[in-house]
Enzyme design. Structure first.
Site, PDB file in Angstrom:
ATOM      1  N   LYS A 150      73.685  -6.739  12.886  1.00  0.00           N
ATOM      2  CA  LYS A 150      73.994  -6.414  11.452  1.00  0.00           C
ATOM      3  C   LYS A 150      75.225  -6.312  11.261  1.00  0.00           C
ATOM      4  O   LYS A 150      76.112  -5.947  12.038  1.00  0.00           O
ATOM      5  CB  LYS A 150      73.212  -5.258  10.850  1.00  0.00           C
ATOM      6  CG  LYS A 150      73.732  -3.740  11.636  1.00  0.00           C
ATOM      7  CD  LYS A 150      72.753  -2.650  11.153  1.00  0.00           C
ATOM      8  CE  LYS A 150      73.281  -1.532  11.501  1.00  0.00           C
ATOM      9  NZ  LYS A 150      74.681  -1.092  10.948  1.00  0.00           N
ATOM     10  N   LYS A 172      74.221   3.398  12.954  1.00  0.00           N
ATOM     11  CA  LYS A 172      75.405   2.637  13.589  1.00  0.00           C
ATOM     12  C   LYS A 172      76.214   2.454  12.122  1.00  0.00           C
ATOM     13  O   LYS A 172      75.635   2.711  11.064  1.00  0.00           O
ATOM     14  CB  LYS A 172      75.125   1.478  13.903  1.00  0.00           C
ATOM     15  CG  LYS A 172      74.434   1.571  15.329  1.00  0.00           C
ATOM     16  CD  LYS A 172      75.177   1.898  16.342  1.00  0.00           C
ATOM     17  CE  LYS A 172      74.776   1.959  17.986  1.00  0.00           C
ATOM     18  NZ  LYS A 172      73.738   3.140  17.962  1.00  0.00           N
ATOM     19  N   ASP A 173      77.671   2.347  12.327  1.00  0.00           N
ATOM     20  CA  ASP A 173      78.213   2.131  11.138  1.00  0.00           C
ATOM     21  C   ASP A 173      78.014   1.265  10.525  1.00  0.00           C
ATOM     22  O   ASP A 173      77.691   0.082  10.531  1.00  0.00           O
ATOM     23  CB  ASP A 173      79.944   2.025  11.628  1.00  0.00           C
ATOM     24  CG  ASP A 173      80.134   3.263  12.292  1.00  0.00           C
ATOM     25  OD1 ASP A 173      80.816   4.103  11.874  1.00  0.00           O
ATOM     26  OD2 ASP A 173      79.969   3.342  13.482  1.00  0.00           O
ATOM     27  N   ARG A 174      78.182   1.244   9.055  1.00  0.00           N
ATOM     28  CA  ARG A 174      77.838   0.132   7.882  1.00  0.00           C
ATOM     29  C   ARG A 174      79.308  -0.824   8.057  1.00  0.00           C
ATOM     30  O   ARG A 174      78.900  -2.115   8.021  1.00  0.00           O
ATOM     31  CB  ARG A 174      77.737   0.771   6.544  1.00  0.00           C
ATOM     32  CG  ARG A 174      77.660  -0.346   5.562  1.00  0.00           C
ATOM     33  CD  ARG A 174      77.577   0.346   4.238  1.00  0.00           C
ATOM     34  NE  ARG A 174      77.508  -0.812   3.219  1.00  0.00           N
ATOM     35  CZ  ARG A 174      77.371  -0.555   1.699  1.00  0.00           C
ATOM     36  NH1 ARG A 174      77.459   0.558   1.459  1.00  0.00           N
ATOM     37  NH2 ARG A 174      77.445  -1.684   0.958  1.00  0.00           N
TER      38      ARG A 174
END
Length: 349
Positions: free
Chosen positions: A47, A76-78
């Site tokens: 992503k 998880k980090d955006r």
């Protein structure tokens, strides 16, 4: 990571990160091989600029299942490009067309069946590739600091992500302990923030004394790659050898009900670090919430650590960390790294 001491002395650089999502790449390291059978579809997804919870919601809509039918090992980090695993419960073993999930934000790398739902924390760790831009600092000093981290390790701080924007999760936890009602998902987040704040206080005291990676009298030891602890027991040549090869680590408290396991000098330090009014309120709130005393390693050593200068002021770092450890802990030991994805935000020091 403001207001935390440095284990290696003065900063050696200033820089910015996350100038673009590709500058912060995280790949989950799976903890198991899929069985190839069962009614849970495991999806390995890359992503970009997407929130884990939002992708999980998208998967639920795609599969026509409740949101609780979708799970993931970790968030998880955006503002990053990340690879992580999701599971979707499909009792009839019929999956919609995977091509319907494809977008600029989501790409399915692989899919296979498994006989169990993916549990939180079911990963072996995370591999990071970070690009720092606008780097200022003496190259020799930066490389020496990176070598020291690779050899000796670093303090195992809880990262600023745990504490929310401007550190607001700890005050919110105190308000919750004082009677403010919150949603269940918020409650879990605030309990974690309170616990993490207390752990960081103990670790800060150890860093300031220079013994974050050594042994105090009454030390409780944690086995590397495990939550198992033992001790306290007197220091010996055998323990010193295990400490030197990173088989064991000194540990600090994850607060909850029950007695601290440490003794002697280690116990005295932990009690002194957590004796002020705010710490006492956090301790009481965690105990009343039903959490039990646990431990966390005070140090970590990044694996597979390497670096490369892409340009004179552009530095690429790569390393792997165990579950629950933060890339910002590595950056903290280098210096002041501003997060470009948060305009106007303070540097992650």
């Amino acid at each position: 990571m403001m207001d935390l001491p440095l284990a290696y002395g003065a900063p050696v650089l200033s820089a910015s990160m996350r100038s673009m999502p590709e500058d912060f790449q995280v790949d989950e390291l799976p903890a198991f091989e899929a069985s190839g059978e069962g009614e849970h579809l495991l999806l390995d997804i890359r992503k970009r600029g997407a929130n884990t919870v939002a992708v999980a919601r998208q998967l639920a809509q795609w599969a026509g299942v409740p949101e609780m039918g979708v799970s993931y090992a970790g968030q998880k980090d955006r503002h990053a490009v990340t690879t992580q695993r999701f599971s979707v419960h499909l009792p009839k073993r019929v999956a919609p067309d995977l091509a319907l999930l494809e977008s600029d934000e989501v790409h399915v790398l692989a899919s296979t069946w498994h006989n169990r739902k993916l549990q939180r924390g079911a990963l072996a760790g995370n591999r990071f590739t970070l690009v720092l831009r606008g780097v200022q600092g003496e190259r020799a000093a930066i490389e020496a600091r990176l070598q020291a981290i690779a050899t000796r390790g670093l303090p195992n701080w809880f990262g600023e992500q745990r504490f929310g924007r401007d550190g607001g999760n700890v005050p919110a936890a105190l308000a919750m302990f004082g009677g403010r009602r919150v949603r269940n998902d918020q409650r879990s987040m605030l309990l974690s923030a309170a616990r993490s704040a207390l752990f960081n206080r103990v670790l800060a005291a150890r860093v300031e004394q220079g013994n974050w990676d050594g042994a105090l009298e009454g030390e409780v030891w944690m086995l590397d790659g495990s939550r198992s602890v033992f001790g306290p027991e007197p220091m010996s040549e055998a323990l010193a050898e295990r400490l030197a090869r990173f088989d064991i680590h000194p540990s600090g408290p994850l607060w909850g009900a029950g007695e601290l396991r440490a003794a002697g000098a280690a116990l005295a330090l932990e009690q002194a670090a957590l004796a002020d009014e705010q710490a006492l309120a956090l301790r009481a709130g965690l105990e009343q919430a039903g959490l039990k005393q646990e431990r966390r390693a005070l140090r970590l050593r990044p694996a597979l650590m390497r670096h490369a200068w892409l340009q004179d002021d552009v530095l690429e770092l790569a390393f792997a960390l165990p579950p629950g450890c933060y890339a910002t802990a590595v950056l903290h030991e280098l210096g002041s790294v501003a997060d470009a994805s948060r305009a106007g935000a303070p540097a992650a020091e």
